[in-house]
Structures are given as structure tokens and as C-alpha cells.
Write a protein that holds these residues in place. Structure first.
Motif, PDB file in Angstrom:
ATOM      1  N   THR A  33       0.865  -1.183   0.000  1.00  8.69           N
ATOM      2  CA  THR A  33       0.000   0.000   0.000  1.00  8.69           C
ATOM      3  C   THR A  33       0.898   1.228   0.000  1.00  8.69           C
ATOM      4  O   THR A  33       1.800   1.337   0.837  1.00  8.69           O
ATOM      5  N   VAL A  34       0.676   2.135  -0.933  1.00  8.27           N
ATOM      6  CA  VAL A  34       1.545   3.305  -1.076  1.00  8.27           C
ATOM      7  C   VAL A  34       0.736   4.574  -0.835  1.00  8.27           C
ATOM      8  O   VAL A  34      -0.325   4.777  -1.433  1.00  8.27           O
ATOM      9  N   THR A  35       1.264   5.420   0.044  1.00 11.53           N
ATOM     10  CA  THR A  35       0.698   6.745   0.277  1.00 11.53           C
ATOM     11  C   THR A  35       1.679   7.777  -0.262  1.00 11.53           C
ATOM     12  O   THR A  35       2.871   7.715   0.033  1.00 11.53           O
ATOM     13  N   GLY A  36       1.185   8.711  -1.062  1.00 11.63           N
ATOM     14  CA  GLY A  36       2.056   9.708  -1.661  1.00 11.63           C
ATOM     15  C   GLY A  36       2.095  11.009  -0.885  1.00 11.63           C
ATOM     16  O   GLY A  36       1.066  11.496  -0.406  1.00 11.63           O
ATOM     17  N   LEU A  37       3.288  11.568  -0.757  1.00  6.31           N
ATOM     18  CA  LEU A  37       3.500  12.887  -0.162  1.00  6.31           C
ATOM     19  C   LEU A  37       4.436  13.632  -1.098  1.00  6.31           C
ATOM     20  O   LEU A  37       5.566  13.188  -1.331  1.00  6.31           O
ATOM     21  N   ILE A  38       3.980  14.746  -1.649  1.00  7.16           N
ATOM     22  CA  ILE A  38       4.769  15.468  -2.646  1.00  7.16           C
ATOM     23  C   ILE A  38       5.174  16.825  -2.095  1.00  7.16           C
ATOM     24  O   ILE A  38       4.329  17.585  -1.593  1.00  7.16           O
ATOM     25  N   THR A  39       6.448  17.150  -2.176  1.00  5.42           N
ATOM     26  CA  THR A  39       6.907  18.476  -1.769  1.00  5.42           C
ATOM     27  C   THR A  39       6.462  19.512  -2.792  1.00  5.42           C
ATOM     28  O   THR A  39       6.024  19.183  -3.897  1.00  5.42           O
ATOM     29  N   ALA A  40       6.616  20.783  -2.416  1.00  8.43           N
ATOM     30  CA  ALA A  40       6.264  21.856  -3.356  1.00  8.43           C
ATOM     31  C   ALA A  40       7.098  21.749  -4.621  1.00  8.43           C
ATOM     32  O   ALA A  40       6.604  21.940  -5.737  1.00  8.43           O
ATOM     33  N   GLY A  41       8.395  21.426  -4.463  1.00  2.71           N
ATOM     34  CA  GLY A  41       9.241  21.252  -5.641  1.00  2.71           C
ATOM     35  C   GLY A  41       8.831  20.049  -6.464  1.00  2.71           C
ATOM     36  O   GLY A  41       8.870  20.081  -7.694  1.00  2.71           O
ATOM     37  N   GLY A  42       8.436  18.979  -5.781  1.00  3.01           N
ATOM     38  CA  GLY A  42       8.020  17.780  -6.492  1.00  3.01           C
ATOM     39  C   GLY A  42       6.815  18.015  -7.373  1.00  3.01           C
ATOM     40  O   GLY A  42       6.671  17.404  -8.448  1.00  3.01           O
ATOM     41  N   GLN A  43       5.927  18.933  -6.941  1.00  2.00           N
ATOM     42  CA  GLN A  43       4.729  19.227  -7.719  1.00  2.00           C
ATOM     43  C   GLN A  43       5.039  19.983  -9.010  1.00  2.00           C
ATOM     44  O   GLN A  43       4.160  20.127  -9.862  1.00  2.00           O
ATOM     45  N   GLN A  44       6.277  20.455  -9.151  1.00  2.00           N
ATOM     46  CA  GLN A  44       6.677  21.075 -10.412  1.00  2.00           C
ATOM     47  C   GLN A  44       6.950  20.017 -11.490  1.00  2.00           C
ATOM     48  O   GLN A  44       7.048  20.343 -12.676  1.00  2.00           O
ATOM     49  N   PHE A  45       7.073  18.756 -11.065  1.00  2.00           N
ATOM     50  CA  PHE A  45       7.427  17.691 -12.005  1.00  2.00           C
ATOM     51  C   PHE A  45       6.345  16.620 -12.123  1.00  2.00           C
ATOM     52  O   PHE A  45       6.191  16.018 -13.184  1.00  2.00           O
ATOM     53  N   VAL A  46       5.628  16.328 -11.040  1.00  2.00           N
ATOM     54  CA  VAL A  46       4.516  15.376 -11.091  1.00  2.00           C
ATOM     55  C   VAL A  46       3.323  15.999 -10.375  1.00  2.00           C
ATOM     56  O   VAL A  46       3.488  16.797  -9.442  1.00  2.00           O
ATOM     57  N   THR A  47       2.139  15.652 -10.787  1.00  2.00           N
ATOM     58  CA  THR A  47       0.947  16.252 -10.198  1.00  2.00           C
ATOM     59  C   THR A  47       0.375  15.364  -9.097  1.00  2.00           C
ATOM     60  O   THR A  47       0.486  14.133  -9.166  1.00  2.00           O
ATOM     61  N   PRO A  48      -0.259  15.962  -8.099  1.00  2.00           N
ATOM     62  CA  PRO A  48      -0.944  15.156  -7.083  1.00  2.00           C
ATOM     63  C   PRO A  48      -1.973  14.214  -7.690  1.00  2.00           C
ATOM     64  O   PRO A  48      -2.167  13.100  -7.195  1.00  2.00           O
ATOM     65  N   LEU A  49      -2.629  14.636  -8.775  1.00  2.00           N
ATOM     66  CA  LEU A  49      -3.640  13.792  -9.395  1.00  2.00           C
ATOM     67  C   LEU A  49      -3.040  12.500  -9.940  1.00  2.00           C
ATOM     68  O   LEU A  49      -3.612  11.418  -9.770  1.00  2.00           O
ATOM     69  N   VAL A  51      -0.274  10.999  -8.980  1.00  2.00           N
ATOM     70  CA  VAL A  51       0.168  10.165  -7.866  1.00  2.00           C
ATOM     71  C   VAL A  51      -1.036   9.527  -7.174  1.00  2.00           C
ATOM     72  O   VAL A  51      -1.032   8.340  -6.836  1.00  2.00           O
ATOM     73  N   ALA A  52      -2.099  10.309  -6.977  1.00  2.00           N
ATOM     74  CA  ALA A  52      -3.304   9.776  -6.334  1.00  2.00           C
ATOM     75  C   ALA A  52      -3.922   8.665  -7.164  1.00  2.00           C
ATOM     76  O   ALA A  52      -4.404   7.660  -6.625  1.00  2.00           O
ATOM     77  N   ALA A  53      -3.910   8.822  -8.494  1.00  2.00           N
ATOM     78  CA  ALA A  53      -4.493   7.797  -9.358  1.00  2.00           C
ATOM     79  C   ALA A  53      -3.736   6.480  -9.248  1.00  2.00           C
ATOM     80  O   ALA A  53      -4.335   5.400  -9.220  1.00  2.00           O
ATOM     81  N   LEU A  54      -2.419   6.553  -9.172  1.00  2.00           N
ATOM     82  CA  LEU A  54      -1.619   5.335  -9.066  1.00  2.00           C
ATOM     83  C   LEU A  54      -1.704   4.718  -7.671  1.00  2.00           C
ATOM     84  O   LEU A  54      -1.706   3.491  -7.530  1.00  2.00           O
TER      85      LEU A  54
END
Length: 401
Positions: A33-49, A51-54
Motif C-alpha cells: 500500500t503506497v501513500t504519496g506525499l509530494i513536496t512543493a518542488g516535487g509538484q513542479q514535475f509530477v501532479t498530485p492527481l 500520484v493519487a491515481a496510481l
């Protein structure tokens, strides 16, 4: 292999962040089971959507989120996971971790956790080699974090060197190993690995051999041990130290290697990586002397075929027998024919006209009964991690990488 394990994936702000998406997919294939946490910088390269979908569950991005923080969300995130994986870990994120900063959700969770943390670095080569980064990495390791070494290769910025994110296969292997012996998929399995060259004496001071360094075989032995296997490494002459947790048996000749392999049986898997000399010489008892105008006559005797001997055993055959094919031309044709001729299950083929023998990198083709998989050029440690995972998944029936 990771069934029921809960992993919190912290995605940092580097260009390698897109590779975290493949890691999520691979982890979920293996039951995690994977829970995603994205930094502000990370959101410049991948979207929360994405990550949430996967992940198929909500993704966390903000420390001061009203809903989550009414439940002290950063504390819950830090405690609910079995393992926290930081991928990619930028120089900035590593620095904040090492210095105990807590100024955003990622750093706060990492400071508040009581669980193991695995760090997969990715940054420019100069940033990785900078004394400040090396101090921070040393501090993290001293604090108990598992910090992987980055891969070496070309960078997005055009420079070359260490700093590339480790391959997904290497990160997966590190995650499996991080859970300890109880969850290692090869626990209870015995694997025989051969590595290095053999030396066939011509006389008391000369021998026939080849350029094999043993690096690929030793890396495979180490990767299998990291997945919990009991590994017997039958090694020809090399300058390498045995990997942790591996039992090494030193040999010189092909006859000695064959005897050591037979003595190591029974085993569940045999991986024949060694570059065994095809012939030995009817060796002279004394040093051959050079005589003007005359060449010594050497009588060659065919050496035993260790791979075929293991693959064609009538009793006690290993469940999985894997050979290597080092070729200089028509690599795949020879490899496919070799698998059929030897009777082994898999052949790992590579072209050795470049720097594969003795070098740090390798590009291989995995030949099985169902076809050929061509892998990209990788550091030998990553080839080993990928092959070790394939072996574990073959024995356990888990998904292939």
C-alpha cells in the motif's frame, strides 16, 4: 513480496520525480500500500492527481491543511507507514533532513517518524560530491537512515558522474531488504553463484585465462544475499572482497570450480556467471624455456561444462539454472542456441567487445523459454538487483519487473 506493507513515498523536487510514478506501480504490483506525499518542488514535475491515481488514495502536499491537521495529520503519516521512502531525495531535502528542519510537510513527517527511512538521492554530480552533501549523507546514515548510493551516468544538465537516481529495480531491492530477514523473499533458499575467471596452468609460472573481473557475479551474489538467500559464491581469482552475508569458496581451475559447485549442492538456484576457460593445457612440470625459432607445442584438453552439468542433472537439479553468454557478435542468436544446448532455464547474454569485462556497467539480454528481454545499459549493481528480483519472483510466483 511486499504484501501488506505500508509505504509512505516522499517525492522531492528533482527532474527524476517522474520515476517515482513507476516505483508506485511496481510497489503496488507486489502487494504494498503506497501513500504519496509530494513536496512543493516535487509538484513542479509530477501532479498530485497522477500520484493519487496510481496510489488509489489521497495524496498529501500541505503541512497546514485544515482537515488533516485537525487530526494531527503529519504525526499520523509519520507513524502509520512501515517504511518511508524518499524518492527522489534532492540535495536540499537531504540537507533539511540531516539538520532536523521541520518547515514543510515532508520535513516535519521525516522528523516526527519512528520508522525506518530509505533515501534515494538524485542531483547534479557537483552537488552530490560537494563536502556539504557528503557531510549530510554521513549524518543521515549515522542517524539510522538507509541512504542509497546514486547511479553514475549522463545528467539532464549535460554533465556526467554520480548523482543519477538509482534504477527502480535497485530501489525495489533496497525496499525489500529494508524490511529485514523475516520479509526477504529468498529466505530459506540456497543459491549457488559462480564468478570470475578460471586459470589453467601451462607450466608452473604461466596460465591461460581471460579478462573477467568477477564484478557482475559478485554483485549478483550480494543482491541475492540482500533478499535473504544463503549464497555460496564459487569464485575464480579476483581482487574483490566477498559481499556481506556470502560464503565464498576460492578456486583456480575449471576442474576445481566444478568440484566446488558439486560440493555446494543441493541448491534451489544456480547462477553461472563465471567465465570458465573452455580448455586446459596438459601442463608441463617445469617452466617452458624460450628457444630461438621454436614454438612450444601445447596440448589442449576440453574442460567440463559446469553449466550444462548443473542443468542436465538427473537428480538434485536446481529449480532454476541460469547461465551467462559473453559474446562478441550475433549475441542473441548464440545466446538462444546456448540456452537450448545447455538445457538451462535462462541465459543472460551480453556483448563484451566494449568495456563489459572489467568495467562498471553492463547491457544484457535475458533469454527465457518465453522470449528475449533487452535491458538498458545499467551499473552492474543494478543489473544484479534486477536479476535478483526476477529470481525471487520466479520462485514465489510474484509479478515480473
Amino acid at each position: 513480496m511486499l504484501s501488506g506493507k505500508r509505504i509512505l513515498l516522499v517525492i522531492g523536487g528533482g527532474i527524476a520525480a517522474f520515476k517515482a510514478l513507476d516505483l508506485i506501480r511496481r510497489l503496488r504490483e507486489r502487494g504494498a500500500t503506497v501513500t504519496g506525499l509530494i513536496t512543493a518542488g516535487g509538484q513542479q514535475f509530477v501532479t498530485p492527481l497522477s500520484v493519487a491515481a496510481l496510489c488509489e488514495q489521497p495524496v498529501y502536499t500541505e503541512l497546514f491543511d485544515l482537515k488533516n491537521e485537525t487530526e494531527i495529520g503529519h504525526i499520523q503519516l509519520s507513524r502509520q507507514a512501515d517504511l518511508i521512502v524518499v524518492c527522489p531525495a534532492t540535495a536540499d531535502l537531504i540537507a533539511r533532513m540531516a539538520n532536523g528542519q521541520a518547515d514543510d510537510l515532508a520535513s516535519t513527517v521525516l522528523l516526527a517518524t519512528d520508522k525506518r527511512v530509505l533515501v534515494a538521492p538524485a542531483m547534479n554530480v557537483r552537488m552530490w560530491l560537494h563536502p556539504a552533501t557528503q557531510r549530510n549523507v554521513a549524518q543521515l546514515r549515522a542517524d539510522g537512515a538507509l541512504v542509497m548510493a546514486p547511479d553514475e551516468g549522463p545528467m539532464a544538465c549535460g554533465e556526467f558522474g554520480p548523482g543519477r537516481l538509482p534504477t527502480t529495480e535497485a530501489i525495489l531491492a533496497a525496499i525489500v531488504a529494508a524490511f529485514g530477514p523475516a520479509s526477504r523473499p529468498l529466505a530459506g533458499k540456497h543459491v549457488l553463484v559462480t564468478a570470475g575467471p578460471t586459470r589453467e596452468p601451462i607450466d608452473p609460472v604461466r596460465f591461460l585465462s581471460n579478462h573477467s573481473s568477477g564484478k557482475q557475479g559478485y554483485a549478483i551474489a550480494g543482491a541475492l544475499a540482500a533478499l535473504g538467500a544463503r549464497v555460496t559464491l564459487v569464485s575464480g581469482p579476483t581482487a574483490l572482497a566477498p559481499p556481506p552475508g556470502v560464503d565464498r569458496v576460492d578456486v583456480e581451475t575449471a576442474l576445481e570450480m566444478e568440484a566446488a559447485c558439486n560440493a555446494a549442492l543441493p541448491c534451489d538456484v544456480a547462477v553461472c556467471v563465471a567465465a570458465v576457460a573452455d580448455w586446459r593445457v596438459a601442463a608441463a612440470g617445469q617452466k617452458l624455456k624460450k628457444q630461438d625459432g621454436e614454438m612450444p607445442s601445447l596440448t589442449l584438453i576440453e574442460n567440463p561444462d559446469i553449466l550444462a552439468g548443473l542443468a542436465q542433472r538427473q537428480t538434485g537439479r536446481p529449480q532454476l539454472v541460469i547461465g551467462f553468454a559473453a559474446e562478441t557478435h550475433e549475441v542473441l542468436d548464440y545466446a538462444v542456441a546456448k540456452r537450448a544446448r545447455k538445457g538451462c532455464d535462462w541465459i543472460v547474454a551480453n556483448d563484451v567487445t566494449g568495456e563489459a569485462m572489467g568495467g562498471a556497467r553492463n547491457q544484457v539480454h535475458l533469454v527465457t523459454a518465453t522470449g528475449v528481454e533487452s535491458w538498458p545499459e545499467l551499473p552492474k549493481a543494478d543489473v544484479a538487483a534486477r536479476l535478483a528480483l526476477r529470481i525471487a519472483e520466479n520462485l514465489t510466483g510474484s509479478p515480473n519487473p
